[in-house]
Design a protein around this motif. Structure first.
Motif, PDB file in Angstrom:
ATOM      1  N   ASP A   1     -38.009  23.441 -18.261  1.00  0.00           N
ATOM      2  CA  ASP A   1     -39.381  22.934 -18.322  1.00  0.00           C
ATOM      3  C   ASP A   1     -39.887  22.444 -16.964  1.00  0.00           C
TER       4      ASP A   1
ATOM      5  N   ARG B   1     -40.601  25.484 -14.783  1.00  0.00           N
ATOM      6  CA  ARG B   1     -41.780  26.166 -15.286  1.00  0.00           C
ATOM      7  C   ARG B   1     -43.052  25.400 -14.897  1.00  0.00           C
TER       8      ARG B   1
ATOM      9  N   ILE C   1     -39.086  31.429 -18.162  1.00  0.00           N
ATOM     10  CA  ILE C   1     -38.217  30.410 -17.571  1.00  0.00           C
ATOM     11  C   ILE C   1     -37.955  29.326 -18.612  1.00  0.00           C
TER      12      ILE C   1
ATOM     13  N   ILE D   1     -43.968  33.233 -15.831  1.00  0.00           N
ATOM     14  CA  ILE D   1     -43.251  31.956 -15.840  1.00  0.00           C
ATOM     15  C   ILE D   1     -42.857  31.544 -17.258  1.00  0.00           C
ATOM     16  N   ASP D   2     -43.412  32.205 -18.267  1.00  0.00           N
ATOM     17  CA  ASP D   2     -43.068  31.860 -19.652  1.00  0.00           C
ATOM     18  C   ASP D   2     -41.612  32.168 -19.975  1.00  0.00           C
TER      19      ASP D   2
ATOM     20  N   SER E   1     -45.916  26.737 -12.435  1.00  0.00           N
ATOM     21  CA  SER E   1     -47.281  26.800 -12.960  1.00  0.00           C
ATOM     22  C   SER E   1     -48.261  26.107 -12.015  1.00  0.00           C
TER      23      SER E   1
END
Length: 135
Positions: free
Chosen positions: A43, A46, A40, A37-38, A50
């Motif tokens: 914000d 993400r 993406i 997911i890093d 998360s």
């Protein structure tokens, strides 16, 4: 009795195949590494992913609950439809037809097919001359 039971079997087989696909996707989702997911940039997305991954890590088998329920319900419907075809076990045949008419119990989108077929099977099963043919 043959035609309603054949359609019940077909709609349940379709629902079982969809439930198996849902179970496979659920298991596959458990294999996605959290660091993916890093990449993406959004914000909000993400953060949402998360949170979903955190929830998945707390209870990885929760996604299998509904597919397993669907498979069990549709196996029962197939068994009831087979009983209907053989003119055996009237109460199981009626229960299977009723279960097929309940959309949240046995299918995702298959209720488009299973609900009218279940209602048709129930209508046929409730005819006195049909009930009399069961052993």
């Amino acid at each position: 009795m043959n035609l309603p039971s054949i359609f019940l079997i077909a709609s349940s087989a379709l629902a079982i195949s969809l439930a198996l696909m849902a179970a496979i996707v659920s298991l596959a989702m458990n294999q996605i590494p959290a660091d993916w997911i890093d990449v993406i940039s959004d914000d909000n997305l993400r953060s949402a992913l998360s949170q979903a991954l955190d929830e998945r890590n707390r209870n990885p088998l929760a996604g299998l609950l509904f597919p397993v329920w669907m498979i069990a319900g549709n196996v029962f419907i197939i068994w009831g439809a087979l009983q209907m075809r053989q003119l055996k076990n009237y109460s199981v045949s009626v229960a299977a037809a009723v279960l097929a008419t309940i959309p949240c119990c046995v299918s995702y989108c298959c209720c488009i097919f299973s609900m009218p077929v279940g209602a048709w099977a129930l209508y046929v099963l409730l005819q006195p001359e049909v009930k009399a043919r069961f052993t």
